[in-house]
Motif scaffolding. Sequence first.
Motif, PDB file in Angstrom:
ATOM      1  N   ASP A  97       2.336  -9.154  -0.684  1.00 55.65           N
ATOM      2  CA  ASP A  97       1.294  -9.253  -1.860  1.00 55.65           C
ATOM      3  C   ASP A  97       0.415  -8.257  -1.711  1.00 55.65           C
ATOM      4  O   ASP A  97       0.308  -6.763  -1.087  1.00 55.65           O
ATOM      5  N   GLN A  98      -0.519  -7.976  -2.682  1.00 56.06           N
ATOM      6  CA  GLN A  98      -1.371  -6.856  -3.718  1.00 56.06           C
ATOM      7  C   GLN A  98      -2.099  -6.396  -2.226  1.00 56.06           C
ATOM      8  O   GLN A  98      -2.373  -7.243  -1.554  1.00 56.06           O
ATOM      9  N   LYS A  99      -2.306  -5.263  -1.804  1.00 55.95           N
ATOM     10  CA  LYS A  99      -2.742  -5.019  -0.379  1.00 55.95           C
ATOM     11  C   LYS A  99      -4.368  -5.138  -1.056  1.00 55.95           C
ATOM     12  O   LYS A  99      -5.282  -4.292  -0.864  1.00 55.95           O
ATOM     13  N   ASP A 100      -5.029  -5.898  -0.860  1.00 56.52           N
ATOM     14  CA  ASP A 100      -6.570  -6.298  -1.078  1.00 56.52           C
ATOM     15  C   ASP A 100      -6.798  -6.852  -0.081  1.00 56.52           C
ATOM     16  O   ASP A 100      -8.421  -7.636  -0.208  1.00 56.52           O
ATOM     17  N   HIS A 101      -6.221  -7.234   1.510  1.00 57.31           N
ATOM     18  CA  HIS A 101      -6.713  -7.811   2.470  1.00 57.31           C
ATOM     19  C   HIS A 101      -6.491  -6.977   3.838  1.00 57.31           C
ATOM     20  O   HIS A 101      -5.526  -6.013   3.796  1.00 57.31           O
ATOM     21  N   SER A 102      -7.715  -6.217   4.904  1.00 56.84           N
ATOM     22  CA  SER A 102      -7.213  -5.524   5.735  1.00 56.84           C
ATOM     23  C   SER A 102      -8.065  -5.416   6.880  1.00 56.84           C
ATOM     24  O   SER A 102      -8.782  -6.434   6.081  1.00 56.84           O
ATOM     25  N   THR A 103      -7.815  -5.409   7.842  1.00 54.15           N
ATOM     26  CA  THR A 103      -9.134  -5.914   9.368  1.00 54.15           C
ATOM     27  C   THR A 103      -9.559  -4.604   9.001  1.00 54.15           C
ATOM     28  O   THR A 103     -10.832  -5.283   9.402  1.00 54.15           O
ATOM     29  N   ASP A 136       0.533  -1.043   0.431  1.00 56.72           N
ATOM     30  CA  ASP A 136      -0.078   0.541  -0.423  1.00 56.72           C
ATOM     31  C   ASP A 136       0.884   1.070  -0.320  1.00 56.72           C
ATOM     32  O   ASP A 136       0.757   2.660   0.032  1.00 56.72           O
ATOM     33  N   TYR A 137       2.435   1.282   0.260  1.00 58.06           N
ATOM     34  CA  TYR A 137       2.690   2.061   0.294  1.00 58.06           C
ATOM     35  C   TYR A 137       4.190   1.798  -1.207  1.00 58.06           C
ATOM     36  O   TYR A 137       4.302   1.062  -2.049  1.00 58.06           O
ATOM     37  N   THR A 138       4.712   3.141  -1.772  1.00 59.11           N
ATOM     38  CA  THR A 138       5.612   3.109  -2.711  1.00 59.11           C
ATOM     39  C   THR A 138       6.719   3.582  -1.765  1.00 59.11           C
ATOM     40  O   THR A 138       6.411   3.861  -0.712  1.00 59.11           O
ATOM     41  N   ALA A 139       8.118   3.817  -2.326  1.00 57.18           N
ATOM     42  CA  ALA A 139       9.346   3.402  -1.799  1.00 57.18           C
ATOM     43  C   ALA A 139       9.386   5.631  -1.275  1.00 57.18           C
ATOM     44  O   ALA A 139       9.780   5.775  -0.604  1.00 57.18           O
ATOM     45  N   GLU A 140       8.398   5.868  -2.451  1.00 51.50           N
ATOM     46  CA  GLU A 140       8.456   7.751  -2.373  1.00 51.50           C
ATOM     47  C   GLU A 140       7.252   8.331  -1.293  1.00 51.50           C
ATOM     48  O   GLU A 140       7.164   9.385  -0.311  1.00 51.50           O
ATOM     49  N   SER A 141       6.160   7.194  -0.677  1.00 51.06           N
ATOM     50  CA  SER A 141       5.115   7.844   0.285  1.00 51.06           C
ATOM     51  C   SER A 141       5.548   6.592   1.345  1.00 51.06           C
ATOM     52  O   SER A 141       4.734   7.497   2.418  1.00 51.06           O
ATOM     53  N   VAL A 142       6.557   6.644   1.914  1.00 53.60           N
ATOM     54  CA  VAL A 142       6.970   5.816   2.684  1.00 53.60           C
ATOM     55  C   VAL A 142       7.367   7.018   3.897  1.00 53.60           C
ATOM     56  O   VAL A 142       7.989   7.743   3.808  1.00 53.60           O
ATOM     57  N   PRO A 143       6.808   7.225   5.156  1.00 57.60           N
ATOM     58  CA  PRO A 143       6.118   8.395   5.588  1.00 57.60           C
ATOM     59  C   PRO A 143       7.801   8.500   6.828  1.00 57.60           C
ATOM     60  O   PRO A 143       8.711   9.698   6.562  1.00 57.60           O
ATOM     61  N   GLU A 144       8.547   7.444   6.686  1.00 55.33           N
ATOM     62  CA  GLU A 144       9.628   7.162   7.388  1.00 55.33           C
ATOM     63  C   GLU A 144      10.674   7.443   6.911  1.00 55.33           C
ATOM     64  O   GLU A 144      11.977   7.063   7.464  1.00 55.33           O
ATOM     65  N   ARG A 145      11.026   7.481   5.270  1.00 55.84           N
ATOM     66  CA  ARG A 145      11.896   7.420   4.838  1.00 55.84           C
ATOM     67  C   ARG A 145      13.089   8.605   4.752  1.00 55.84           C
ATOM     68  O   ARG A 145      13.690   8.256   4.776  1.00 55.84           O
TER      69      ARG A 145
END
Length: 160
Positions: free
Chosen positions: A142-148, A118-127
């Motif tokens: 895997d692709q983010k198609d599972h979530s609590t 659900d992130y890209t290397a550029e969107s990681v907040p802690e980069r």
Amino acid sequence: MGNEKILGRHELRERVEQWRRTGERIVLGNGNFDLLHVGHVRYLRGAKALGGKLVVGINSDESVRALKGEGRPVMPEKERAEIIAALADVDAVIIFPELDVRAVIREIRPDIQAKGTDYTAESVPERDALAVYGGQVAIVGDQKDHSTSEILRSRLGRKP
């Protein structure tokens, strides 16, 4: 806490130092891990596949509530930590109270921070915290198609 993988901040720093002395790479994964599902397992397996020791940061109950709202987490932090620590791919678990994992990054300086798809290397907040010392970001799982939240909404008929 009853599990040798679940560590406090000081213990984690010591363990990471020991691993580094033996040449181990340190990989950090993090999340809420509320209601463990297959997406979590695939994410952690992908993080471990990067090589080295996998440290998993788990948001405290208070930080989950701040991020996800009232009614969350469904499971208390100590139980979530125990479940994650039981996974073979996980080498250490830390519960952190902050809203993001920057403080843990500053303390243990992981070689790689593994984030889900659900992130890209550029969107990681802690980069930014990683960039200070040359740490890297890796997108795994895997692709983010599972979530609590989606499980609570669709399968359990609850407002997440």
